[in-house]
Design a protein around this motif. Structure first.
Motif, PDB file in Angstrom:
ATOM      1  N   PHE A  31     -40.980 -15.664  80.985  1.00 18.37           N
ATOM      2  CA  PHE A  31     -40.928 -15.559  82.556  1.00 18.37           C
ATOM      3  C   PHE A  31     -41.546 -16.359  83.661  1.00 18.37           C
ATOM      4  O   PHE A  31     -41.422 -16.187  84.612  1.00 18.37           O
ATOM      5  CB  PHE A  31     -42.802 -14.579  82.212  1.00 18.37           C
ATOM      6  N   TYR A  54     -40.186 -16.887  87.019  1.00 16.78           N
ATOM      7  CA  TYR A  54     -40.781 -16.769  88.407  1.00 16.78           C
ATOM      8  C   TYR A  54     -40.972 -18.271  88.969  1.00 16.78           C
ATOM      9  O   TYR A  54     -40.584 -17.991  89.727  1.00 16.78           O
ATOM     10  CB  TYR A  54     -42.285 -16.940  87.878  1.00 16.78           C
ATOM     11  N   CYS A  60     -41.667 -12.518  90.248  1.00 18.68           N
ATOM     12  CA  CYS A  60     -42.321 -12.383  89.072  1.00 18.68           C
ATOM     13  C   CYS A  60     -40.592 -11.267  88.310  1.00 18.68           C
ATOM     14  O   CYS A  60     -40.571 -10.763  89.118  1.00 18.68           O
ATOM     15  CB  CYS A  60     -43.483 -11.058  88.006  1.00 18.68           C
ATOM     16  N   PRO A  61     -40.424 -11.012  87.071  1.00 16.70           N
ATOM     17  CA  PRO A  61     -38.727  -9.783  86.383  1.00 16.70           C
ATOM     18  C   PRO A  61     -39.596  -9.109  86.651  1.00 16.70           C
ATOM     19  O   PRO A  61     -38.052  -8.318  87.138  1.00 16.70           O
ATOM     20  CB  PRO A  61     -38.164 -11.017  85.426  1.00 16.70           C
ATOM     21  N   SER A  62     -40.406  -8.850  86.387  1.00 14.96           N
ATOM     22  CA  SER A  62     -40.933  -6.949  86.353  1.00 14.96           C
ATOM     23  C   SER A  62     -41.510  -6.649  88.041  1.00 14.96           C
ATOM     24  O   SER A  62     -41.420  -5.698  88.152  1.00 14.96           O
ATOM     25  CB  SER A  62     -41.964  -6.921  85.404  1.00 14.96           C
TER      26      SER A  62
END
Length: 291
Positions: free
Chosen positions: A82, A86, A92-94
């Motif tokens: 993560f 970033y 952030c990937p989410s």
């Protein structure tokens, strides 16, 4: 595992050991003071259970440290992807913000820059244009130029550059020749016409070929049964340079020989055309070709 007596033996004082040696003697009778000292020394000795608990207690901090290290490593292994994503993408990937935060930040910076530019422009003093009186004063302060004398205003004579053209001295044959315009002499003409036994003077003559039949004698063997004859004539020597005259060989091609008959001729280069000094053909059915 050692017994309680074996575990306590290394810690027993020398008094206890001496007492044990004395008790082996039958004649020895311990008094009350000696018994109390032995009891007091025995009470201060560590037991076997206390030794085991001390050994177990010394490993607890090490186990706690190892557990903490394993926990930190696990957290780092989970969080590393993560963090990499970033720092690479800036988000952030989410998250689904699509860079809205960065766009807002960029707009804020642009607005701040525009405000600073406006403030800078307001601080600059206005450049007022000079009044007509000030311009007149400046003109008076400048030194006046003297007028040019009249001799500079007189028209100068026009100088035309002179160009000299040099022409090469052409041979005399370039101005005295006989013109022949015969389309049947071209190398593509296949109908039989005759020969050059009577086309030229027996003493030779300067000839210039013109018209649709061609302007020069070919410098290659054109083949037989063309040019309106059977044996074809072609120039088998080097063509002279501009303004020069050269002697060469005129060959007549027949059957398998490209030079079955020949005669000596002269060629004059007149810059834009050629003139040839030709003689009658040695026999009939021989004719000069043109291209």
């Amino acid at each position: 595992m050692p017994t309680s007596t074996q575990a306590v033996a290394p810690y027993a004082p020398r008094l206890y050991q001496g007492l044990a040696e004395e008790t082996n003697d039958v004649s020895y009778t311990p008094n009350q003071t000696t018994v109390r000292e032995v009891q007091w020394n025995m009470a201060n000795l560590p037991s076997a259970n206390s030794l085991e608990s001390a050994a177990t207690t010394s490993w607890k901090p090490l186990i706690i440290v190892l557990a903490a290290v394993i926990l930190v490593a696990a957290v780092a292994a989970v969080a590393t992807p993560f963090l990499i994503a970033y720092f690479k993408t800036g988000k952030c990937p989410s998250s689904n913000s699509n860079g809205l935060f960065y766009k807002k930040t960029l707009l804020q910076h642009q607005q701040q820059v525009q405000q600073l530019l406006l403030q800078h422009q307001r601080r600059q003093p206005l450049q007022l244009q000079p009044q007509p009186q000030q311009l007149h004063q400046r003109r008076q302060q400048q030194p006046q130029r003297r007028p040019l004398p009249l001799r500079h205003l007189r028209p100068q004579p026009l100088r035309v550059p002179t160009t000299t053209t040099t022409t090469a001295n052409l041979p005399a044959a370039c101005s005295s020749y006989t013109t022949i315009s015969d389309s049947t002499r071209r190398v593509s003409y296949t109908t039989f016409v005759g020969c050059d036994s009577s086309s030229f003077s027996s003493s030779g003559m300067w000839v210039r070929f013109t018209g649709s039949g061609g302007t020069t004698i070919p410098t290659y063997a054109p083949g037989t049964s063309v040019c309106g004859t059977s044996a074809t004539g072609w120039y088998a020597s080097t063509v002279p340079s501009s303004g020069a005259t050269a002697s060469g060989t005129l060959c007549y091609q027949w059957t398998s020989s490209t030079c079955q008959w020949s005669s000596s001729i002269q060629v004059a280069n007149c810059n834009t055309y050629y003139v040839y000094f030709l003689y009658p053909s040695p026999v009939c059915n021989l004719r000069v070709c043109t291209v």
